[in-house]
Design a protein around this motif. Structure first.
Motif, PDB file in Angstrom:
ATOM      1  N   ALA A 161       0.814  -1.217   0.000  1.00 45.79           N
ATOM      2  CA  ALA A 161       0.000   0.000   0.000  1.00 45.79           C
ATOM      3  C   ALA A 161       0.849   1.269   0.000  1.00 45.79           C
ATOM      4  CB  ALA A 161      -0.944  -0.003   1.203  1.00 45.79           C
ATOM      5  N   LEU A 198      -5.269   5.099   0.501  1.00 46.70           N
ATOM      6  CA  LEU A 198      -6.139   3.987   0.118  1.00 46.70           C
ATOM      7  C   LEU A 198      -7.330   4.471  -0.705  1.00 46.70           C
ATOM      8  CD1 LEU A 198      -6.163   1.906   3.436  1.00 46.70           C
ATOM      9  CD2 LEU A 198      -4.788   1.502   1.379  1.00 46.70           C
ATOM     10  N   TYR A 212      -8.170  -6.193  -0.845  1.00 41.45           N
ATOM     11  CA  TYR A 212      -7.451  -5.536   0.247  1.00 41.45           C
ATOM     12  C   TYR A 212      -7.111  -6.533   1.351  1.00 41.45           C
ATOM     13  CZ  TYR A 212      -9.051  -1.267  -2.022  1.00 41.45           C
ATOM     14  OH  TYR A 212      -9.286  -0.275  -2.938  1.00 41.45           O
ATOM     15  N   ILE A 214      -5.518  -5.582   4.641  1.00 42.60           N
ATOM     16  CA  ILE A 214      -5.049  -4.432   5.426  1.00 42.60           C
ATOM     17  C   ILE A 214      -5.147  -4.736   6.914  1.00 42.60           C
ATOM     18  CG2 ILE A 214      -5.402  -1.977   5.880  1.00 42.60           C
ATOM     19  CD1 ILE A 214      -6.778  -1.803   3.163  1.00 42.60           C
ATOM     20  N   PHE A 222     -10.705   2.408   6.912  1.00 47.66           N
ATOM     21  CA  PHE A 222     -10.930   2.425   5.458  1.00 47.66           C
ATOM     22  C   PHE A 222     -12.354   1.993   5.125  1.00 47.66           C
ATOM     23  CE2 PHE A 222     -10.357   0.039   1.318  1.00 47.66           C
ATOM     24  CZ  PHE A 222     -10.370   1.185   0.526  1.00 47.66           C
TER      25      PHE A 222
END
Length: 230
Positions: A161, A198, A212, A214, A222
């Motif tokens: 990322a 993001l 994703y 994360i 997010f």
């Protein structure tokens, strides 16, 4: 293991090493370098996962564990109800220092046992605080495109990322090479990036082709920012 199964995640990941020095003679275990020993075997893990609705992602740090793991997976693949992703870093990437997995041998082994899996093919990367970290270069994405050009399986490219914003043009070009391609955005535990990064990524790429992976608390932040209830 139980926590992962009970979580809201769509997939569960396992880092696989071979317990034993010689290829084919050891047993695949769940361990992430620098740890090289574990009581958790891949066989036992698969026996648990097969009874769930979770997708699985097997992450290989060395070639030695691939064949014995694919043999185990082949034995249960008809019982799996969700996607199977097979991951390895096959090319050196930005600030990458870890050893890559030999691309040709990895792909030949995986596809000979499990031709219908999704291939997750990445670059070794690093990230340095308080420095200008370069992204994925044109040479890096073009070499990956060349490797993947003859494949017929879906391919997802794991991208860090903290390095994606500076690699927008290169990664867009790579995705446009085939509708089989997607990105999987992952985060290092100590990486510095913002929710705005993001969101920028989400707006820059086709949303249906980006996954994703994360860590918290950024994952919840997010999801909230894009209107998903946490």
């Amino acid at each position: 293991m139980k926590e992962a199964i009970q979580s809201g995640a769509h997939m569960v990941e396992a880092d696989i090493l071979l317990c034993g020095e010689e290829e084919g003679n050891g047993e695949p275990i769940m361990a992430h370098p620098p740890e090289t020993n574990s009581d958790n075997t891949l066989q036992a893990w698969l026996n648990e996962i097969v009874n769930t609705k979770k997708g699985i992602k097997l992450d290989f740090k060395s070639l030695a564990a691939v064949k014995p793991s694919m043999m185990l997976l082949e034995g249960i693949k008809l019982d799996l109800r969700r996607p199977v992703w097979i991951n390895a870093d096959i090319l050196p990437g930005p600030n990458g220092s870890n050893t890559v997995v030999d691309a040709k041998r990895f792909l030949n082994t995986v596809t000979s046992f499990c031709p219908d899996v999704t291939l997750s093919l990445g670059w070794t990367t690093g990230w340095q605080p308080q420095q200008c970290n370069k992204g994925y270069s044109w040479a890096m994405v073009k070499e990956m495109a060349q490797i993947c050009d003859t494949l017929t399986q879906p391919v997802t490219f794991p991208v860090r990322a903290a390095l994606v914003r500076q690699s927008k043009s290169e990664l867009l070009w790579l995705l446009q090479k085939s509708n089989r391609y997607s990105l999987t955005v992952w985060t290092g535990r100590h990486d510095e990036y913002s929710i705005e990064d993001l969101l920028y990524l989400r707006e820059s790429f086709d949303k249906s082709r980006v996954y994703y992976d994360i860590l918290e608390p950024q994952n919840s932040e997010f999801r909230k920012a894009i209107g998903i209830e946490v």
